[in-house]
Design a protein around this motif. Structure first.
Motif, mmCIF file in Angstrom:
data_model
loop_
_atom_site.group_PDB
_atom_site.id
_atom_site.type_symbol
_atom_site.label_atom_id
_atom_site.label_comp_id
_atom_site.label_asym_id
_atom_site.label_seq_id
_atom_site.Cartn_x
_atom_site.Cartn_y
_atom_site.Cartn_z
ATOM 1 N N ASN A 31 -19.749 -11.226 2.211
ATOM 2 C CA ASN A 31 -19.414 -9.942 1.614
ATOM 3 C C ASN A 31 -18.002 -9.566 2.028
ATOM 4 O OD1 ASN A 31 -19.535 -7.493 0.362
ATOM 5 N ND2 ASN A 31 -20.660 -6.493 2.007
ATOM 6 N N TYR A 32 -17.069 -9.712 1.128
ATOM 7 C CA TYR A 32 -15.685 -9.418 1.465
ATOM 8 C C TYR A 32 -14.946 -9.018 0.192
ATOM 9 C CZ TYR A 32 -15.222 -14.265 -0.152
ATOM 10 O OH TYR A 32 -15.304 -15.424 -0.884
ATOM 11 N N TYR A 33 -13.768 -8.484 0.407
ATOM 12 C CA TYR A 33 -12.915 -8.069 -0.690
ATOM 13 C C TYR A 33 -11.555 -8.732 -0.525
ATOM 14 C CZ TYR A 33 -16.258 -4.533 -2.171
ATOM 15 O OH TYR A 33 -17.374 -3.900 -2.646
ATOM 16 N N PHE A 35 -7.393 -8.666 -1.843
ATOM 17 C CA PHE A 35 -6.366 -7.762 -2.366
ATOM 18 C C PHE A 35 -5.047 -8.504 -2.540
ATOM 19 C CE2 PHE A 35 -8.640 -3.785 -1.530
ATOM 20 C CZ PHE A 35 -9.550 -4.186 -0.575
ATOM 21 N N TYR A 37 -1.165 -7.100 -2.389
ATOM 22 C CA TYR A 37 -0.269 -5.981 -2.139
ATOM 23 C C TYR A 37 1.154 -6.432 -2.440
ATOM 24 C CZ TYR A 37 -3.716 -3.128 0.427
ATOM 25 O OH TYR A 37 -4.803 -2.353 0.785
ATOM 26 N N ARG A 50 -7.380 -5.501 -6.682
ATOM 27 C CA ARG A 50 -8.420 -5.871 -5.725
ATOM 28 C C ARG A 50 -9.565 -6.574 -6.445
ATOM 29 N NH1 ARG A 50 -11.799 -1.294 -3.019
ATOM 30 N NH2 ARG A 50 -13.671 -2.189 -3.873
ATOM 31 N N ASN A 95 -10.281 -8.813 3.291
ATOM 32 C CA ASN A 95 -10.850 -7.717 4.054
ATOM 33 C C ASN A 95 -12.309 -8.004 4.362
ATOM 34 O OD1 ASN A 95 -11.351 -5.321 5.320
ATOM 35 N ND2 ASN A 95 -10.973 -4.019 3.553
ATOM 36 N N THR A 96 -12.610 -8.310 5.614
ATOM 37 C CA THR A 96 -14.003 -8.391 6.053
ATOM 38 C C THR A 96 -14.267 -7.135 6.865
ATOM 39 O OG1 THR A 96 -13.297 -9.748 7.914
ATOM 40 C CG2 THR A 96 -14.119 -10.893 5.964
ATOM 41 N N ASP A 97 -13.744 -7.051 8.046
ATOM 42 C CA ASP A 97 -13.779 -5.772 8.768
ATOM 43 C C ASP A 97 -12.377 -5.279 9.081
ATOM 44 O OD1 ASP A 97 -14.516 -6.977 12.138
ATOM 45 O OD2 ASP A 97 -13.124 -7.663 10.609
ATOM 46 N N LYS A 98 -11.395 -6.048 8.736
ATOM 47 C CA LYS A 98 -9.990 -5.664 8.862
ATOM 48 C C LYS A 98 -9.214 -6.505 7.854
ATOM 49 C CE LYS A 98 -9.193 -8.936 12.663
ATOM 50 N NZ LYS A 98 -10.594 -9.301 12.919
ATOM 51 N N LEU A 99 -8.031 -6.050 7.543
ATOM 52 C CA LEU A 99 -7.210 -6.795 6.598
ATOM 53 C C LEU A 99 -6.501 -7.953 7.297
ATOM 54 C CD1 LEU A 99 -5.465 -4.093 4.373
ATOM 55 C CD2 LEU A 99 -7.011 -5.897 3.603
ATOM 56 N N PHE A 101 -3.721 -10.785 6.420
ATOM 57 C CA PHE A 101 -2.703 -11.038 5.408
ATOM 58 C C PHE A 101 -2.213 -12.482 5.433
ATOM 59 C CE2 PHE A 101 -1.670 -6.859 3.755
ATOM 60 C CZ PHE A 101 -2.144 -6.003 4.730
ATOM 61 N N TYR B 35 -0.913 -1.726 11.744
ATOM 62 C CA TYR B 35 -0.485 -3.110 11.611
ATOM 63 C C TYR B 35 0.950 -3.236 12.114
ATOM 64 C CZ TYR B 35 -4.513 -3.512 8.536
ATOM 65 O OH TYR B 35 -5.787 -3.481 8.029
ATOM 66 N N LEU B 43 2.236 -9.973 9.204
ATOM 67 C CA LEU B 43 1.461 -8.748 9.329
ATOM 68 C C LEU B 43 0.238 -9.000 10.192
ATOM 69 C CD1 LEU B 43 1.795 -7.735 5.650
ATOM 70 C CD2 LEU B 43 1.993 -6.041 7.470
ATOM 71 N N PHE B 45 -3.002 -7.163 12.471
ATOM 72 C CA PHE B 45 -3.833 -5.983 12.692
ATOM 73 C C PHE B 45 -3.802 -5.591 14.160
ATOM 74 C CE2 PHE B 45 -7.365 -3.165 12.271
ATOM 75 C CZ PHE B 45 -8.238 -3.419 13.317
ATOM 76 N N ASN B 56 -12.266 -1.086 15.887
ATOM 77 C CA ASN B 56 -11.907 -2.495 15.809
ATOM 78 C C ASN B 56 -10.557 -2.672 16.463
ATOM 79 O OD1 ASN B 56 -12.081 -5.186 15.109
ATOM 80 N ND2 ASN B 56 -12.301 -4.829 12.922
ATOM 81 N N ASN B 99 -15.125 -3.162 4.892
ATOM 82 C CA ASN B 99 -14.553 -4.179 4.029
ATOM 83 C C ASN B 99 -14.555 -3.818 2.552
ATOM 84 O OD1 ASN B 99 -17.276 -4.301 3.607
ATOM 85 N ND2 ASN B 99 -17.380 -6.527 3.608
ATOM 86 N N GLN B 103 -7.259 -0.035 1.491
ATOM 87 C CA GLN B 103 -6.439 0.678 2.462
ATOM 88 C C GLN B 103 -5.114 1.053 1.807
ATOM 89 O OE1 GLN B 103 -6.159 -1.093 6.372
ATOM 90 N NE2 GLN B 103 -8.242 -1.876 6.260
#
Lengths: 111, 114
Positions: A31-33, A35, A37, A50, A95-99, A101, B35, B43, B45, B56, B99, B103
Motif C-alpha cells: 500500500n503506497y503512493y 508522486f 514533483y 500522484r 510514499n510509504t510512511d515518508k517520502l 525521493f 526534508y 532530498l 527525510f 517518524n 502514505n 504533501q
C-alpha cells in the motif's frame, strides 16, 4: 530498503514536443503512493501528479500523464506539448510512511 | 488557503552555532515533515510531527531536532552547526500524514554554514 531511481540526470525537449521521464522504485509494501514533483529554479517543490498503487488506471493531469507498471515497479512521467515553463528538476517520490525521493531529472525545454 | 510558509528564507551561520527554522503548515493540516536537500545527498527525510508528537524520524544525528506546537506550527533546530549542514531545508504539510496523502511543500530555508 525502499529506493527510488531516476536514471536520466538531464533531458531536453523542444517546445510542443513530448518527453518521458523514467523512474523505478523498490518497496516491499503493498500500500503506497507515488508522486512526481517539479522544482523550478525558484526551488519551490510543486506537485505534478500522484498515483495510488492499488489503482491500475494511469493518472492524468492535463498535459501530464504517468505509465504505472506495478509489477515492474516502474513509474514514468509523460509531458505532452512541452512548454518553456516546464523547465525544472523533476523528482519521482515514493510514499510509504515518508517520502523517498529519486535523484531527479533536470528537464530543459527549448524554444 | 494560504500555502506552507517557512521563515527565514535565507540564513548564514558559522560553524558551532545553532539555528532554528520555522514552518507554518496549510491551515487545517496537522502533519508537518522536514526534508534536507543538498547537491550531494539529494532530498532526505528528517522527521515528521503530528499532533505535537514526532511520529517518524530519518537517519540524521541528534544535532537535528524538532518540535510542533498546538497550532501545528513546527520548528526544527540544528545545534553545533557543521559545514555539511549547508542545505535547503524544506517543510511539507498534509492533513493527517501517512502514505495516502499528498504533501505540500513550502519555499524552503536556505542555510549556509561558514
Amino acid at each position: 530498503a525502499q529506493t527510488v531511481t531516476q536514471s536520466q540526470p538531464e533531458m531536453s525537449v523542444q517546445e510542443a514536443e513530448t518527453v518521458t521521464l523514467s523512474c523505478t522504485y523498490d518497496t516491499s509494501e503493498n500500500n503506497y503512493y507515488l508522486f512526481w514533483y517539479k522544482q523550478p529554479p525558484s526551488r519551490q517543490m510543486i506537485l505534478v501528479i500522484r498515483q495510488e498503487a492499488y489503482k491500475q488506471q494511469n493518472a492524468t493531469e492535463n498535459r501530464f500523464s504517468v505509465n504505472f507498471q506495478k509489477a515492474a515497479k516502474s513509474f514514468s512521467l509523460k509531458i505532452s506539448d512541452s512548454q518553456l515553463g516546464d523547465t525544472a528538476m523533476y523528482f519521482c517520490a515514493l510514499n510509504t510512511d515518508k517520502l523517498i525521493f529519486g535523484t531527479g531529472t533536470r528537464l530543459q525545454v527549448f524554444p | 488557503k494560504a500555502g506552507v510558509t517557512q521563515t527565514p528564507r535565507y540564513l548564514i551561520k558559522t560553524r558551532g552555532q545553532q539555528v532554528t527554522l520555522s514552518c507554518s503548515p496549510i491551515s487545517g493540516h496537522r502533519s508537518v515533515s522536514w526534508y534536507q536537500q543538498t547537491p550531494g545527498q539529494g532530498l532526505q527525510f528528517l522527521f515528521e510531527y503530528f499532533s505535537e508528537t514526532q511520529r517518524n524520524k530519518g537517519n540524521f544525528p541528534g544535532r537535528f531536532s524538532g518540535r510542533q506546537f498546538s497550532n501545528s506550527r513546527s520548528e526544527m533546530n540544528v545545534s553545533t552547526l557543521e559545514l555539511g549542514d549547508s542545505a535547503l531545508y524544506l517543510c511539507a504539510s498534509s492533513p493527517f500524514g501517512g502514505n495516502r496523502e499528498t504533501q505540500y511543500f513550502g519555499p524552503g530555508t536556505r542555510l549556509l554554514v561558514l
